[in-house]
Motif scaffolding. Structure first.
Motif, PDB file in Angstrom:
ATOM      1  N   ASP A  29      22.809 -13.529  67.331  1.00 24.16           N
ATOM      2  CA  ASP A  29      22.679 -12.859  68.629  1.00 24.16           C
ATOM      3  C   ASP A  29      23.484 -11.577  68.722  1.00 24.16           C
ATOM      4  O   ASP A  29      24.618 -11.479  68.231  1.00 24.16           O
ATOM      5  CB  ASP A  29      23.103 -13.801  69.762  1.00 24.16           C
ATOM      6  CG  ASP A  29      22.097 -14.914  69.986  1.00 24.16           C
ATOM      7  OD1 ASP A  29      20.890 -14.646  69.895  1.00 24.16           O
ATOM      8  OD2 ASP A  29      22.526 -16.057  70.224  1.00 24.16           O
ATOM      9  N   ASN A  79      19.913  -8.851  72.665  1.00 21.12           N
ATOM     10  CA  ASN A  79      18.979  -9.912  73.052  1.00 21.12           C
ATOM     11  C   ASN A  79      19.632 -10.937  73.988  1.00 21.12           C
ATOM     12  O   ASN A  79      18.955 -11.811  74.516  1.00 21.12           O
ATOM     13  CB  ASN A  79      18.418 -10.629  71.816  1.00 21.12           C
ATOM     14  CG  ASN A  79      19.465 -11.436  71.071  1.00 21.12           C
ATOM     15  OD1 ASN A  79      20.565 -10.955  70.817  1.00 21.12           O
ATOM     16  ND2 ASN A  79      19.126 -12.667  70.713  1.00 21.12           N
ATOM     17  N   LYS A  80      20.950 -10.803  74.192  1.00 17.89           N
ATOM     18  CA  LYS A  80      21.657 -11.674  75.123  1.00 17.89           C
ATOM     19  C   LYS A  80      22.577 -10.821  76.003  1.00 17.89           C
ATOM     20  O   LYS A  80      23.195  -9.859  75.506  1.00 17.89           O
ATOM     21  CB  LYS A  80      22.489 -12.728  74.382  1.00 17.89           C
ATOM     22  CG  LYS A  80      21.683 -13.682  73.494  1.00 17.89           C
ATOM     23  CD  LYS A  80      20.934 -14.712  74.304  1.00 17.89           C
ATOM     24  CE  LYS A  80      20.083 -15.647  73.446  1.00 17.89           C
ATOM     25  NZ  LYS A  80      20.885 -16.605  72.661  1.00 17.89           N
ATOM     26  N   ILE A 120      18.022  -4.776  78.091  1.00 14.42           N
ATOM     27  CA  ILE A 120      17.976  -5.954  77.232  1.00 14.42           C
ATOM     28  C   ILE A 120      16.639  -6.000  76.509  1.00 14.42           C
ATOM     29  O   ILE A 120      15.626  -5.486  76.999  1.00 14.42           O
ATOM     30  CB  ILE A 120      18.208  -7.245  78.044  1.00 14.42           C
ATOM     31  CG1 ILE A 120      18.410  -8.441  77.105  1.00 14.42           C
ATOM     32  CG2 ILE A 120      17.080  -7.484  79.044  1.00 14.42           C
ATOM     33  CD1 ILE A 120      19.146  -9.579  77.740  1.00 14.42           C
ATOM     34  N   GLU A 121      16.630  -6.609  75.350  1.00 21.74           N
ATOM     35  CA  GLU A 121      15.422  -6.705  74.542  1.00 21.74           C
ATOM     36  C   GLU A 121      14.398  -7.630  75.190  1.00 21.74           C
ATOM     37  O   GLU A 121      14.780  -8.648  75.790  1.00 21.74           O
ATOM     38  CB  GLU A 121      15.808  -7.240  73.163  1.00 21.74           C
ATOM     39  CG  GLU A 121      14.698  -7.243  72.136  1.00 21.74           C
ATOM     40  CD  GLU A 121      15.227  -7.625  70.765  1.00 21.74           C
ATOM     41  OE1 GLU A 121      15.339  -6.729  69.912  1.00 21.74           O
ATOM     42  OE2 GLU A 121      15.531  -8.816  70.559  1.00 21.74           O
ATOM     43  N   GLY A 123      14.658 -11.584  75.879  1.00 21.74           N
ATOM     44  CA  GLY A 123      16.086 -11.867  75.887  1.00 21.74           C
ATOM     45  C   GLY A 123      16.514 -12.807  77.012  1.00 21.74           C
ATOM     46  O   GLY A 123      15.715 -13.204  77.865  1.00 21.74           O
ATOM     47  N   THR A 124      17.784 -13.144  76.989  1.00 22.51           N
ATOM     48  CA  THR A 124      18.371 -14.060  77.969  1.00 22.51           C
ATOM     49  C   THR A 124      19.497 -13.354  78.709  1.00 22.51           C
ATOM     50  O   THR A 124      20.367 -12.730  78.085  1.00 22.51           O
ATOM     51  CB  THR A 124      18.935 -15.314  77.276  1.00 22.51           C
ATOM     52  OG1 THR A 124      17.869 -16.022  76.633  1.00 22.51           O
ATOM     53  CG2 THR A 124      19.620 -16.237  78.274  1.00 22.51           C
ATOM     54  N   LEU A 175      11.784 -12.403  80.230  1.00 23.65           N
ATOM     55  CA  LEU A 175      13.213 -12.683  80.195  1.00 23.65           C
ATOM     56  C   LEU A 175      13.520 -14.090  80.694  1.00 23.65           C
ATOM     57  O   LEU A 175      12.830 -14.620  81.561  1.00 23.65           O
ATOM     58  CB  LEU A 175      13.976 -11.673  81.060  1.00 23.65           C
ATOM     59  CG  LEU A 175      13.844 -10.195  80.695  1.00 23.65           C
ATOM     60  CD1 LEU A 175      14.719  -9.360  81.631  1.00 23.65           C
ATOM     61  CD2 LEU A 175      14.239  -9.954  79.239  1.00 23.65           C
TER      62      LEU A 175
END
Length: 349
Positions: free
Chosen positions: A168, A237-238, A256-257, A260-261, A286
């Protein structure tokens, strides 16, 4: 015993109170150190939501980040003994309702919260606490670090909810104590890279010392552009948001990607995020999660601190005495230092 008592907005007194006696299942501890948190400032200012809404009432002894030494155990207490050090959780559930039995005692409708909601906290010479919510901690841990198990557990909960792994690329929004502890915990979880976004140069400097791969001053730089530059065109991604500022949450949800989260940990105090295009969450697929409290993870957090994998002492900038509590509140409000701890040992300075 001496205790800090907040009687209402801007009304704090050092009071003499009777030393409590432990009943069945209870433990009396001598307090060694207590961290000053933003929530303590809100209680002092009279704006903390529980007090505004009538859920909690004054007077109250604040302090939910603390460590103590066991003085006396009540009937039925096992696993703790006089002379042992222990830390206590913030949320104390009834442990009988369906919510508690499901492991979500931090959401218990009958809960108390240490130093906040119908339970006196650690800004006192002694504290009485239910044994079920106490956890032993090694004497090898500096009391100032041990007092910060609670915010470290908050940080751990955010990292856990983000499901951080070595693959990540994480961005942390917020260079305050929680954000800096999130940084340490995420490093311990093995995050591939970590970007820290904040607005205080000294805290961003500390973030680099603690292992941030890149720091971004949100007050002077384009956060999204800097993240893209750092990632060679790829966004993290996070993301973990730990500011409680709506615009920071908006940035976390946009920089964010796709796929992602985003984990939201900051409390926004009723402030709304106006004009945000919710389609961005759907279109970018997301996952957005909230992370409240620190249920069920304290032994893991304590072990991480005892092993030196996370060092809360690294964010402590000032040690004060109990008599300096109000001064400490003013320092926090003026953004002096990073983390202030009231000590009742020889570490006060």
């Amino acid at each position: 015993m001496k205790a800090i008592r907040i009687h209402g907005a801007n009304d704090v007194r050092i009071s003499e109170m009777d030393q409590p006696k432990p009943g069945p299942g209870q433990v009396l501890l001598r307090v060694l150190a207590t961290g000053i948190c933003g929530t303590d400032v809100e209680i002092f200012d009279g704006v903390m939501a529980y007090f505004v809404r009538g859920m909690a009432s004054y007077p109250v002894t604040p302090g939910h980040e603390w460590v103590g030494e066991v003085v006396e155990c009540g009937e039925g207490v096992e696993g703790l003994h006089p002379g042992q050090r222990a830390v206590g959780e913030c949320s104390v559930g009834c442990m009988a309702c369906p919510t508690c039995l499901a492991g979500n005692y931090h959401q218990c409708p009958n809960r108390t919260e240490t130093g906040i909601l119908n339970r006196d906290g650690g800004f006192a010479e002694y504290i009485l606490f239910p044994a079920l919510f106490l956890h032993p901690i090694s004497e090898s841990v500096d009391p100032r670090a041990a007092a910060l198990v609670e915010p470290t557990a908050i940080a751990y909960n955010g990292v856990k909810n983000a499901d951080i792994s070595p693959s990540d690329r994480l961005v942390i929004h917020g260079d305050g104590p929680i954000g800096l502890l999130v940084l340490q915990v995420a490093k311990a979880f093995g995050a591939q890279s970590i970007a820290m976004v904040g607005g205080t140069p000294a805290r961003l400097d500390l973030a680099r010392t603690l292992g941030a791969d890149v720091t971004i001053n949100a007050l002077a730089e384009d956060v999204a552009a800097k993240l893209a530059e750092f990632g060679n065109g790829r966004m993290p991604n996070k993301a973990i948001e730990a500011t409680g500022i709506p615009q920071a949450a908006a940035t976390a949800l946009t920089a964010i990607e796709p796929g992602g989260t985003v984990v939201l940990q900051g409390l926004f105090g009723g402030r709304l995020l106006d004009g945000f295009d919710l389609d961005q969450i759907v279109i970018n697929d997301l996952s957005v999660k909230g992370a409240l409290g620190s249920p069920g993870i304290w032994p893991d957090v304590i072990k991480m601190i005892e092993q030196g994998r996370v060092d809360p002492l690294a964010i402590v900038s000032h040690s004060l005495s109990l008599d300096q509590f109000e001064q400490g509140i003013g320092m926090v409000k003026n953004h002096e230092g990073i983390k202030l701890v009231v000590t009742q040992t020889e570490t006060a300075s």
